[in-house]
Structure formats: C-alpha cells, structure tokens
Scaffold this active site. Structure first.
Site, PDB file in Angstrom:
ATOM      1  N   LYS A   1       0.833  -1.205   0.000  1.00 40.36           N
ATOM      2  CA  LYS A   1       0.000   0.000   0.000  1.00 40.36           C
ATOM      3  C   LYS A   1       0.865   1.251   0.000  1.00 40.36           C
ATOM      4  CE  LYS A   1      -2.171   1.419   3.718  1.00 40.36           C
ATOM      5  NZ  LYS A   1      -3.148   1.524   4.844  1.00 40.36           N
TER       6      LYS A   1
ATOM      7  N   ASP B   1      -6.727   0.811   0.936  1.00 41.72           N
ATOM      8  CA  ASP B   1      -6.871   1.114   2.351  1.00 41.72           C
ATOM      9  C   ASP B   1      -8.288   0.753   2.782  1.00 41.72           C
ATOM     10  OD1 ASP B   1      -8.513   3.112   1.378  1.00 41.72           O
ATOM     11  OD2 ASP B   1      -7.500   4.757   2.407  1.00 41.72           O
TER      12      ASP B   1
END
Length: 249
Positions: free
Chosen positions: A141, A160
């Site tokens: 991420k 997320d």
C-alpha cells in the site's frame, strides 16, 4: 386494502431487498471522478522522501494528525541522511509528544528506512515496488502510494479501508483480503486509472460512503450501486466480541 408488513406493524423487520446488479465499473468510476474532481493524496509532502516517511507514519493514524506531525519531524530531519543519523528513541519521543500512537515502532521504521535509502539507494527513494517493500515499514500500500503520487507510475492499486469498503459495496470485489482486492481492481481498471481510482474512492468514502450510516440519499451514484440503502454492514469488519472477564471469587 393491502395489509401492512410486520415491520410497519412493529413486528419483525422486513427482509432486505435483493442487491441490484452494479453498473459497469468504468462508467461508475467516471461518475465518481465527476463528483470528486479535486480528489488527491491528502498527505502533505514536498518530496518523494517526505511522502514515503509520512505514509509510513499514517498507518492506523489519520492524515490530519500526520500533517500536524511532519512539519516538526522534517524541520529537524529534512532528508534521508539526517533521519538516518537520528536515534530512534529520540524520534519516538518526538512522535509521542506530538500525539502519535505506535510511536516507538514507527520511529524504528522511519529511521530504518532512511538508513536503507542511504545504504542501498544513495539517499534517493527507489522507483520500483520490489525495492520499496524491502524498506522497514513499507508494504504494498505504502509503496503504491509513493509510486503513484510521487512518480505517476503505480504498479498496483492502493487498498486502504476506504477503498476496500467501497470496492465491496460497488460489487467490484467479494474479497476482504487487500491483496485479492488489489488483483480484482487491477483486472477492472487499466494502470493509467489506478492512482486516481484510489484517491477518488478515498474521497467518496470520507465524504459520502461512510463506514457507519453511509449517506446513500445524498450519493450521486446510488442508482449504480448494488448496495445502495442497504450498505451499512457491507465492507465493514465485524464487531469484536466483548472480552470475557474472569469470574470473581
């Protein structure tokens, strides 16, 4: 005259309406872009280095708090070399003083990644996911945030909590695993869309499609969403069971 339902009479609630099929993902994304033309990364930064460090600090923390902390951090440690020479304990104390949780772990991570940048990359932020994820505290991420925002070349999709929730509600994935969600979104959207896809979903999640009580009535794409008006428990983690207390003697 039609007899009222049990829900109307105060009895058992009526069954939820079946989910509607969603609109084509590309069409829905285009409409979301029109709703949020200003979607962007909300982590303040002036360089790829600052973005990398700030994104590591953002784990389980709001961007608002990160943006309050980083001016103090980068004022004292403006680049990778300065941060690499810092004592993690001092960085942890600074983060703690500024109200950040997990301060010791985050301090070790950002000092460690700064040292990795100096030792292996001449102080520069690498431009590949494979190299970025070798740095302390940097996962897929964080790496894709840096690649997309700083360099305009994400290798995947940033997943997320907002992206995960909206992707599930929009019917773009049935998984609750970030790695699989990233693969599902990657199969639906070309690379050129992936950076803005994440920013747009995050904007919509923060402003309209809340985890609790999503504002479906004020959502500009509710007619295309298979979870509209029944999204409360879609894309949310189940509540933790209450802890059992030991019986008192």
């Amino acid at each position: 005259m039609k007899r009222p339902s049990k829900a109307a009479r105060g009895g058992e609630p009526a069954a939820a309406a079946p989910a509607r099929p969603g609109a084509p993902p590309q069409a829905t994304f285009a409409r979301l872009r029109a709703l949020h033309p200003d979607a962007h990364c909300e982590i303040d930064h002036r360089s790829a280095f600052e973005l990398l460090v700030a994104t590591v600090l953002s784990a389980q923390t709001t961007d608002v708090l990160v943006n309050k902390v980083t001016p103090h951090l980068f004022g004292a440690y403006p680049d990778a070399r300065a941060l690499a020479g810092a004592d993690p304990a001092e960085i942890g104390a600074l983060l703690r003083r500024l109200g950040m949780g997990m301060f010791n772990q985050k301090a070790r991570n950002i000092v460690g990644l700064a040292r990795g940048l100096i030792e292996r990359h001449g102080g520069e932020v690498p431009r590949t996911l494979a190299e970025l994820v070798k740095l302390p505290g940097v996962g897929r991420k964080t790496a894709n945030v840096v690649l997309g925002v700083a360099f305009g070349a994400p290798e995947g999709v940033v997943v997320d909590t907002h992206v995960q929730r909206l992707a599930q509600r929009l019917g773009w994935t049935t998984s609750d695993k970030p790695e699989q969600i990233e693969r599902d979104l990657g199969a639906l959207f070309p690379q050129r869309d992936r950076d803005m896809l994440s920013h747009t979903l995050v904007f919509h999640g923060r402003r309209i499609c809340f985890a609790r009580k999503p504002a479906c009535g004020g959502c500009g794409i509710s007619d295309a969403c298979p979870s509209a008006f029944r999204a409360e428990n879609v894309g949310r983690k189940p509540p933790r069971p209450p802890r059992r207390r030991d019986a008192q003697p």
